[in-house]
Design a protein around this motif. Structure first.
Motif, short mmCIF file in Angstrom:
data_model
loop_
_atom_site.label_atom_id
_atom_site.label_comp_id
_atom_site.label_asym_id
_atom_site.label_seq_id
_atom_site.Cartn_x
_atom_site.Cartn_y
_atom_site.Cartn_z
N UNK A 69 0.85 -1.19 0.00
CA UNK A 69 0.00 0.00 0.00
C UNK A 69 0.89 1.25 0.00
N UNK A 70 0.35 2.37 -0.50
CA UNK A 70 1.09 3.63 -0.48
C UNK A 70 0.18 4.76 -0.01
N UNK A 71 0.78 5.81 0.50
CA UNK A 71 0.02 6.92 1.08
C UNK A 71 -0.48 7.87 0.00
N UNK A 72 -1.78 8.23 0.10
CA UNK A 72 -2.34 9.24 -0.79
C UNK A 72 -2.68 10.53 -0.04
N UNK A 73 -3.02 10.43 1.24
CA UNK A 73 -3.44 11.63 1.97
C UNK A 73 -3.35 11.35 3.47
N UNK A 74 -3.49 12.41 4.26
CA UNK A 74 -3.49 12.26 5.71
C UNK A 74 -4.28 13.38 6.36
N UNK A 75 -4.77 13.11 7.59
CA UNK A 75 -5.48 14.11 8.39
C UNK A 75 -4.87 14.10 9.79
N UNK A 76 -4.02 15.08 10.12
CA UNK A 76 -3.47 15.16 11.48
C UNK A 76 -4.59 15.37 12.51
N UNK A 77 -4.43 14.74 13.68
CA UNK A 77 -5.40 14.94 14.76
C UNK A 77 -6.73 14.26 14.56
N UNK A 79 -7.76 11.26 15.18
CA UNK A 79 -8.18 10.44 16.31
C UNK A 79 -8.02 11.23 17.61
N UNK A 80 -9.13 11.82 18.07
CA UNK A 80 -9.18 12.56 19.34
C UNK A 80 -8.20 13.72 19.40
N UNK A 81 -7.91 14.31 18.25
CA UNK A 81 -7.03 15.46 18.21
C UNK A 81 -5.57 15.11 18.40
N UNK A 82 -5.24 13.81 18.46
CA UNK A 82 -3.87 13.41 18.76
C UNK A 82 -3.20 12.65 17.61
N UNK A 83 -3.82 11.58 17.14
CA UNK A 83 -3.16 10.73 16.15
C UNK A 83 -3.65 11.03 14.73
N UNK A 84 -2.72 10.95 13.79
CA UNK A 84 -3.02 11.19 12.37
C UNK A 84 -3.73 9.99 11.76
N UNK A 85 -4.67 10.28 10.86
CA UNK A 85 -5.24 9.23 10.00
C UNK A 85 -4.51 9.25 8.67
N UNK A 86 -4.05 8.09 8.24
CA UNK A 86 -3.40 7.96 6.93
C UNK A 86 -4.37 7.29 5.96
N UNK A 87 -4.44 7.81 4.75
CA UNK A 87 -5.24 7.21 3.68
C UNK A 87 -4.27 6.47 2.77
N UNK A 270 -10.62 12.76 -5.42
CA UNK A 270 -11.14 13.55 -4.31
C UNK A 270 -9.99 14.16 -3.53
N UNK A 271 -10.17 15.42 -3.13
CA UNK A 271 -9.17 16.12 -2.31
C UNK A 271 -9.60 16.16 -0.86
N UNK A 272 -8.64 15.99 0.04
CA UNK A 272 -8.90 16.08 1.47
C UNK A 272 -8.43 17.43 1.99
N UNK A 273 -9.29 18.07 2.78
CA UNK A 273 -8.97 19.31 3.48
C UNK A 273 -9.35 19.11 4.95
N UNK A 274 -8.56 19.67 5.85
CA UNK A 274 -8.82 19.45 7.28
C UNK A 274 -8.49 20.70 8.09
N UNK A 275 -9.05 20.76 9.32
CA UNK A 275 -8.72 21.83 10.26
C UNK A 275 -8.94 21.33 11.68
N UNK A 276 -8.32 22.01 12.63
CA UNK A 276 -8.55 21.73 14.04
C UNK A 276 -9.66 22.64 14.55
N UNK A 277 -10.62 22.05 15.24
CA UNK A 277 -11.67 22.83 15.89
C UNK A 277 -11.36 23.03 17.37
N UNK A 278 -10.32 22.36 17.85
CA UNK A 278 -10.03 22.39 19.29
C UNK A 278 -9.44 23.71 19.73
#
Length: 283
Positions: A69-77, A79-87, A270-278
């Motif tokens: 598998x290879x990485x296409x995208x990620x979303x920091x925070x 998982x509970x604002x701490x761990x990154x999700x990798x796609x 599809x493009x991923x965009x993310x932000x912190x709400x914390x």
């Protein structure tokens, strides 16, 4: 609209089917992460799917990468604002790995980034923003049918809308003269304190009024009150408007999922965009 199905797979939650011709690992759940990457590859081969996209905690990514598998995208925070999700992706059919409109996608990303944190326009006169209720489901499903020839989830079905309202999705709408002219939804993962800002749809006559960005800011306020820490979207890469909407609202680009989702009549990137709400972005 037809849709792919969501089901349990060796303790994980997946969506799969011929519409998007893929397996989407949505949650790893209780699956054995030493076995899951190979089990997904075997299932894709059995079904003849041309893509696997796996959303996994960063701590589990090496198990997948070790099996090709290879990485296409990620979303920091994520998982509970701490761990990154990798796609992480795997392509049984290598021809799906490359987007035919890759140059257009890059142009849209660049355009969106130039709009980052730009001032927001005023809400058009006569338009109000509301939280939708089960009584609105029929009108909502009709609007979604009008806007989307195909969609990865059955939002054209009023029963689906009512059911998800009771579980994990809050729907929002823009009203004018008592009728919906735009819709959106916040799909919450309260266990991991994240939310997908999704299902944006605006009637053709109302496009160009920035209703999506006004809905988005209303959604953010509501999600903060629920203790959600991270917000993200998975937006059509070929749509300049939605990418600009999220960049303009202060979101960060997280990567492109290539030839990923059947939406509006065909499989699109599809493009991923993310932000912190914390933490306030102004602080």
């Amino acid at each position: 609209m037809t849709e792919d199905r969501i089901e349990q797979f060796h303790g994980a939650t997946i969506q799969h089917g011929p519409e998007s011709d893929r397996i989407y690992l949505m949650k790893t759940g209780t699956a054995d992460l030493s076995e899951l990457p190979g089990e997904l590859k075997a299932y894709a081969k059995e079904k003849g799917y041309s893509k696997i996209i796996a959303k996994v905690p960063a701590s589990a990514a090496s198990r997948f990468i070790g099996l090709g598998y290879s990485k296409e995208a990620s979303i920091p925070g994520f998982y509970n604002g701490r761990e990154t999700a990798e796609f992480l992706c795997y392509y049984p059919d290598s021809s799906r790995r490359t987007a035919a409109n890759s140059e257009e996608i890059q142009q849209n990303i660049s355009l969106a980034r130039r709009m980052h944190d730009k001032p927001l326009p005023e809400l058009p006169e006569g338009v109000s923003l509301v939280t939708c209720t089960p009584d609105n489901a029929e009108e909502m499903s009709a609007l979604y049918r009008e806007v989307f020839p195909s969609y990865p989830f059955p939002i054209d079905n009023p029963d689906y809308i009512r059911e998800t309202m009771q579980t994990h999705i809050v729907y929002f709408g823009a009203l004018c003269n008592g009728r919906f002219v735009a819709l959106s939804s916040a799909e919450m993962d309260e266990e991991h304190a994240n939310v997908e800002m999704t299902d944006f749809a605006t009637l053709p006559a109302w496009r160009g009024h920035s209703l999506a960005v006004h809905l988005l800011k209303t959604m953010e306020t509501a999600m903060k009150k629920r203790g959600i820490r991270t917000a993200y979207t998975i937006a059509r890469a070929a749509s300049p408007g939605m990418n600009i909407t999220f960049s303009r609202a202060g979101y960060t680009f997280g990567g492109t999922l290539v030839n990923n989702t059947n939406i509006s009549g065909g499989i699109e990137s599809m493009n991923i965009w993310y932000t912190s709400l914390a933490v306030s972005r102004e602080s």
